[in-house]
Structure formats: C-alpha cells, structure tokens
Write an enzyme that holds these catalytic residues in place. Structure first.
Site, PDB file in Angstrom:
ATOM      1  N   ASP A   1      -9.073  11.115  -1.120  1.00  0.00           N
ATOM      2  CA  ASP A   1      -8.082  10.809  -2.141  1.00  0.00           C
ATOM      3  C   ASP A   1      -6.746  11.404  -1.699  1.00  0.00           C
ATOM      4  OD1 ASP A   1      -7.434  10.148  -5.141  1.00  0.00           O
ATOM      5  OD2 ASP A   1      -6.727  12.197  -4.800  1.00  0.00           O
TER       6      ASP A   1
ATOM      7  N   ASP B   1       1.169   3.290  -0.343  1.00  0.00           N
ATOM      8  CA  ASP B   1       0.705   1.919  -0.096  1.00  0.00           C
ATOM      9  C   ASP B   1      -0.678   1.765  -0.721  1.00  0.00           C
ATOM     10  OD1 ASP B   1       0.515  -0.664   0.861  1.00  0.00           O
ATOM     11  OD2 ASP B   1      -0.137  -0.062   2.873  1.00  0.00           O
TER      12      ASP B   1
END
Length: 353
Positions: free
Chosen positions: A186, A204
C-alpha cells in the site's frame, strides 16, 4: 426514453474513426505497429449483443460504449478483479473492478500528461516515487528524463504487474530497467517507512470507489502527514484527479483540488481529453515552491532533458492544459468540500461487460 435519446445523440455526433474525423498520426502509427488496416477494423458486424460492448457510465443518464473483440485475460487477486480486453478501436484495454484504466491506442495522452509537466517544472528531478502505476506506463515516461536516477513503482497488487508484463506491449524495457524498483505494498504504508526524501511523488491510482484500496490516498491527512513530509524542499506532488468534463468534474476533480489547497502553498489543475475515457481527465500538481508554467521554458526543458520525443505534449500544450473552461474554473474557485477519511466521495464510471 431520456437515456435512449442521449445515447442516440452521442451515436450521431461521435463519428467513426474510418470517417476521417480522427485523422491523427497516433492512429496511423497504431495500425502500422499492429499490422492492421482500416478494413480489418471496420464494423462489419452488427454488434447488438451486450457481450460485445464495454459499457461505462460516465455521467448521470450517459453511457460510453466501446466495441469488444475478445476477452484476453481475467484474473482475481485478493484485492481486485482484473480484466484485459481486446477492443475494436483502442487495442488492448485494462479494466480493474469494472473501471477502464487504460487502452493501448491512447494511453500516452494520459501518461504523458500525468508525468512530464511536474518533471519538467522541477529544477532537476533525480528520484521519483509512483503510487500505483503497475502497468509500467508512468515509469516509462519518467525514464525519458535524463536526470532521473531512481524510479519506484509502489503497486498494491502484484497481479497488475504480472498481467501487464505478460500481455501489454512496449513496456518490457521499463520493467527491466535497472533504475526501476518495484515494491508491492500500500502506497501510504510504504511512504510512511520510506527514509529518503523524494523529488517527485506521482499518484497513478484508481479513482475512489466503495471497493477501491486507493481511497485513503485522496484525503487531506494523507497529503498533509504522509506525502508532504516525504518531499524534498522543492519537491512536487502530482496526482490523477478523475474525470474533468464540464458535467463530470464535480465528483472528484474539484474536490481533490480544494483538498490539496489546504496542504500546499501552490496548486495547479490541468486537463486533457482522453478519447477512450469518453471524457476529459484531470491532474493536479502541488508544491510549496512556485509552479512556473511558461511554454518556451518548457520546450527548452524538453529539448535538454528528454530522451527521444513526446507524442502528445509540448510546452504550449502543457501551458494550454492549465487554462480551464469557465464551469471548471468556477467550481474550483467555489468548492469547499475537503476530502477526509470520514467523507470520501466515490466516482461514477463502473462498467458492465
């Protein structure tokens, strides 16, 4: 009846590629690179079956349809569902949890816009951290900059990288480049433990949704307590900020803008039309240093810093992309809704295929 009328109008107003409306070099190059011609891609069949269309809801009562040739791959990870489609107009298209992420024919419009403005404005970017970007396209664009020494792709789902490595074209050199480091984690967790300061951080990642693992990457506390402390003094943060059309921008674009304004001294929003999305897409740069956008200076930086050439951007296009139409400018000026963990908003655009 209202939905039918809108779809009918869209079909009438949006010409087919072979009619000459999209008489663009990128379309010709795509046909050449993939050994295609217009006759092979013409709509010979009546595709009335729902199975042959990728259906995207881009706004209330408005849907965008994309013809499907075949489904090349379907995978389910512990995090999300991945589908790779072969489409009749845009080549291979990656869909994650029902959301179109990118297509081969026009992905460069999105990825050049995401990457190059911030790297050209920064005085000398050497290390870049990409949140998400498992497809490799953002890293491909970063590696065009001569000064870049290290690119980190922090992708939460290993299957995204595996799928793109195996099936997508033109990005193998990116994954094999020695300057690229791929981390599966993460982005928030990885940045919290990241020790070195970063020149450019790029967001992104998927749009917020009920099932998205990226929701915590669009909130004020993340920008304030994670992103900003990891940037160098003249560092720049840039993120994709969802749809930015006249009617679609209020679901995410204006909210991300006003949220970043709470954290950074200088914030610049810009947009571009991405054909496969059926709408404009938005990006937002943020920094505590002034963000100077001057076309001639940007062209000078492109000439000095970029290996090869860009397919979509030049200095004038970058500068023009920051000039927003009146509805967008009004929304950004008047928006007050700040994104937090308690009140994250979800973006329309789930698809059925």
């Amino acid at each position: 009846m209202r939905s039918f009328v809108i779809v009918a109008i869209m079909i009438l107003l949006i010409p087919r590629l072979e009619d000459g409306f999209f008489d663009l070099e990128f379309l010709e190059n795509y046909y050449a690179e993939n050994d295609l011609n217009e006759d092979e891609t013409s709509d010979d069949d009546n595709y009335d079956d729902d199975e042959h269309w990728l259906e995207t809801e881009i706004d209330y009562e408005v849907k965008w349809l994309m013809g499907i040739e075949s489904t090349e791959c379907e995978k389910s990870s512990d995090i999300q569902n991945l589908t790779l489609l072969s489409t009749r107009r845009y080549g291979k298209a990656l869909v994650i949890d029902g959301l179109l992420q990118s297509s081969e024919l026009d992905e460069y419009v999105y990825h050049e816009s995401l990457v190059h403005p911030s790297l050209l404005i920064h005085h000398e970017p050497k290390n870049v951290f990409i949140m998400g970007g498992g497809g490799g396209y953002a890293a491909r664009e970063v590696l065009k900059h001569k000064h870049v020494e290290k690119v980190v792709i922090c992708e939460i789902d290993k299957e995204v990288v595996n799928l793109c490595r195996e099936h997508m074209t033109g990005i193998q050199d990116t994954f094999n480049d020695k300057r690229v480091q791929i981390v599966f984690n993460d982005a928030k967790d990885e940045l919290l433990k990241w020790e070195e300061k970063i020149d450019i951080i790029i967001g992104d990642v998927c749009d917020p949704s009920e099932s998205s693992p990226s929701n915590n990457l669009y909130v004020k506390s993340f920008y304030e307590h994670v992103v900003k402390p990891k940037l160098k003094g003249k560092g720049i943060f840039v993120t994709q900020a969802g749809p930015a059309g006249i009617f679609s921008h209020k679901t995410m674009f204006s909210l991300v803008y006003v949220t970043l304004k709470q954290v950074f001294a200088y914030v610049v929003a810009y947009t571009a039309l991405v054909p496969s999305y059926g709408d404009a897409c938005g990006w937002i740069m943020a920094s505590d240093e002034p963000i100077n956008i001057e076309a001639k200076q940007l062209d000078k930086m492109i000439d000095e810093r970029i290996r090869g050439s860009l397919k979509y951007l030049d200095g004038s296009i970058i500068a023009a992309s920051t000039v927003l139409n009146k509805p967008l400018k009004k929304s950004l000026d008047e928006e007050t809704y700040v994104l937090t963990e308690e009140n994250i908003c979800f973006v329309r655009g789930h698809v059925q295929n």
